[in-house]
Scaffold this motif. Structure first.
Motif, short mmCIF file in Angstrom:
data_model
loop_
_atom_site.label_atom_id
_atom_site.label_comp_id
_atom_site.label_asym_id
_atom_site.label_seq_id
_atom_site.Cartn_x
_atom_site.Cartn_y
_atom_site.Cartn_z
N ASP A 41 0.75 -1.08 -0.13
CA ASP A 41 -0.10 -0.01 -0.12
C ASP A 41 0.76 1.31 -0.07
O ASP A 41 1.64 1.54 0.82
CB ASP A 41 -0.74 -0.17 1.31
CG ASP A 41 -1.90 1.20 1.46
OD1 ASP A 41 -2.13 1.82 0.10
OD2 ASP A 41 -2.43 1.24 2.15
N PHE A 42 0.82 1.85 -1.04
CA PHE A 42 1.40 3.29 -1.19
C PHE A 42 0.89 4.44 -0.94
O PHE A 42 1.56 5.50 -1.05
CB PHE A 42 2.19 3.24 -2.61
CG PHE A 42 3.04 2.11 -3.22
CD1 PHE A 42 4.51 2.36 -2.63
CD2 PHE A 42 2.47 1.06 -3.73
CE1 PHE A 42 5.12 1.31 -2.85
CE2 PHE A 42 3.43 -0.08 -4.07
CZ PHE A 42 4.78 0.16 -3.52
N THR A 43 -0.32 4.27 -0.37
CA THR A 43 -1.11 5.66 -0.03
C THR A 43 -0.69 6.38 0.99
O THR A 43 -0.75 7.56 1.43
CB THR A 43 -2.71 5.24 0.22
OG1 THR A 43 -2.71 4.48 1.36
CG2 THR A 43 -3.25 4.76 -1.13
N ALA A 93 19.58 14.10 -11.62
CA ALA A 93 18.86 13.31 -12.56
C ALA A 93 18.32 12.07 -12.04
O ALA A 93 17.13 11.63 -12.16
CB ALA A 93 19.46 13.35 -13.79
N ALA A 94 19.40 11.46 -11.43
CA ALA A 94 18.93 9.97 -10.73
C ALA A 94 17.76 10.21 -9.76
O ALA A 94 17.05 9.38 -9.55
CB ALA A 94 20.25 9.55 -10.30
N VAL A 95 18.00 11.02 -8.77
CA VAL A 95 16.95 10.97 -7.71
C VAL A 95 15.68 11.68 -8.37
O VAL A 95 14.70 11.17 -7.89
CB VAL A 95 17.69 12.07 -6.84
CG1 VAL A 95 16.64 12.67 -5.89
CG2 VAL A 95 18.87 11.67 -6.05
N SER A 96 15.76 12.57 -9.34
CA SER A 96 14.54 12.99 -9.73
C SER A 96 13.88 11.93 -10.65
O SER A 96 12.57 11.66 -10.40
CB SER A 96 14.89 14.06 -10.80
OG SER A 96 15.51 15.17 -10.39
N THR A 97 14.42 11.01 -11.49
CA THR A 97 13.80 9.83 -11.78
C THR A 97 13.28 8.94 -11.01
O THR A 97 12.04 8.44 -11.14
CB THR A 97 15.01 8.95 -12.80
OG1 THR A 97 15.53 10.02 -13.61
CG2 THR A 97 14.32 8.10 -13.51
N LEU A 98 13.98 8.57 -9.95
CA LEU A 98 13.60 7.73 -8.92
C LEU A 98 12.16 8.18 -8.29
O LEU A 98 11.34 7.57 -8.01
CB LEU A 98 14.71 7.55 -7.71
CG LEU A 98 14.18 6.45 -6.76
CD1 LEU A 98 13.92 5.06 -7.17
CD2 LEU A 98 15.44 6.35 -5.49
N LEU A 99 12.46 9.78 -8.02
CA LEU A 99 11.20 10.07 -7.20
C LEU A 99 9.95 10.14 -8.05
O LEU A 99 8.93 9.75 -7.61
CB LEU A 99 11.58 11.46 -6.98
CG LEU A 99 10.32 12.28 -6.20
CD1 LEU A 99 9.96 11.86 -4.77
CD2 LEU A 99 10.57 13.89 -5.89
N PHE A 100 10.12 10.39 -9.38
CA PHE A 100 8.96 10.34 -10.28
C PHE A 100 8.32 9.00 -10.49
O PHE A 100 7.38 8.60 -10.90
CB PHE A 100 9.06 11.25 -11.45
CG PHE A 100 9.14 12.75 -11.26
CD1 PHE A 100 7.92 13.27 -10.81
CD2 PHE A 100 10.10 13.45 -11.14
CE1 PHE A 100 7.84 14.68 -10.62
CE2 PHE A 100 10.15 14.91 -10.61
CZ PHE A 100 8.97 15.39 -10.42
N CYS A 101 9.20 8.11 -10.42
CA CYS A 101 8.95 6.68 -10.63
C CYS A 101 8.00 6.43 -9.38
O CYS A 101 7.11 5.52 -9.59
CB CYS A 101 10.35 5.75 -10.73
SG CYS A 101 10.90 5.57 -12.40
N ILE A 102 8.57 6.50 -8.30
CA ILE A 102 7.83 6.22 -7.02
C ILE A 102 6.40 6.95 -7.31
O ILE A 102 5.45 6.51 -6.77
CB ILE A 102 8.38 6.83 -5.79
CG1 ILE A 102 9.72 6.00 -5.61
CG2 ILE A 102 7.40 6.72 -4.58
CD1 ILE A 102 10.49 6.38 -4.40
N TYR A 103 6.24 8.20 -7.75
CA TYR A 103 4.92 9.06 -7.89
C TYR A 103 4.24 8.11 -8.75
O TYR A 103 2.85 8.14 -8.69
CB TYR A 103 5.18 10.22 -8.37
CG TYR A 103 5.41 11.62 -7.41
CD1 TYR A 103 4.04 11.99 -6.87
CD2 TYR A 103 6.20 12.09 -7.24
CE1 TYR A 103 3.84 12.84 -5.93
CE2 TYR A 103 6.45 13.06 -6.39
CZ TYR A 103 5.13 13.48 -5.61
OH TYR A 103 5.07 14.58 -4.70
#
Length: 107
Positions: A41-43, A93-103
């Motif tokens: 559950d990611f909510t 760029a790597a942190v941004s990519t990871l964050l938006f993948c989690i989003y």
């Protein structure tokens, strides 16, 4: 006007655009499969994702200001920092990519 610019960039960099399109489609597909098949559950991540996004925006703005401050410098003055700027850019760029993948998984 923006469509013309995007069209010209796509026409000039066709191979790069196709590679990025394929990578993006693959990542979105895999994350969608993961999100629909997992029992996790990611909510509860909403406040953490929001804070991470604010930190990312603040760090990006700070990095941009520091990067702009080096533009008017004399040649060679910040040459030793060039590799540091490249490393920070890659990490950002790597942190941004990871964050938006989690989003993507969260949504």
């Amino acid at each position: 006007a923006e469509g013309v610019i995007v069209g010209v960039c796509c026409a000039v960099y066709t191979q790069s655009v196709l590679i990025i399109f394929g990578m993006t489609a693959l990542v979105v597909f895999l994350l969608s499969v993961f999100a629909s098949t997992t029992s996790m559950d990611f909510t509860g991540l909403e406040p953490y994702l929001y804070v991470a996004l604010l930190v990312l925006v603040a760090f990006t703005l700070l990095f941009s200001v520091v990067n702009l401050a080096t533009i008017g410098a004399s040649p060679g003055e910040f040459e030793s920092m060039s590799s540091a700027f490249d490393s920070v850019h890659a990490a950002l760029a790597a942190v941004s990519t990871l964050l938006f993948c989690i989003y993507l998984v969260y949504d």
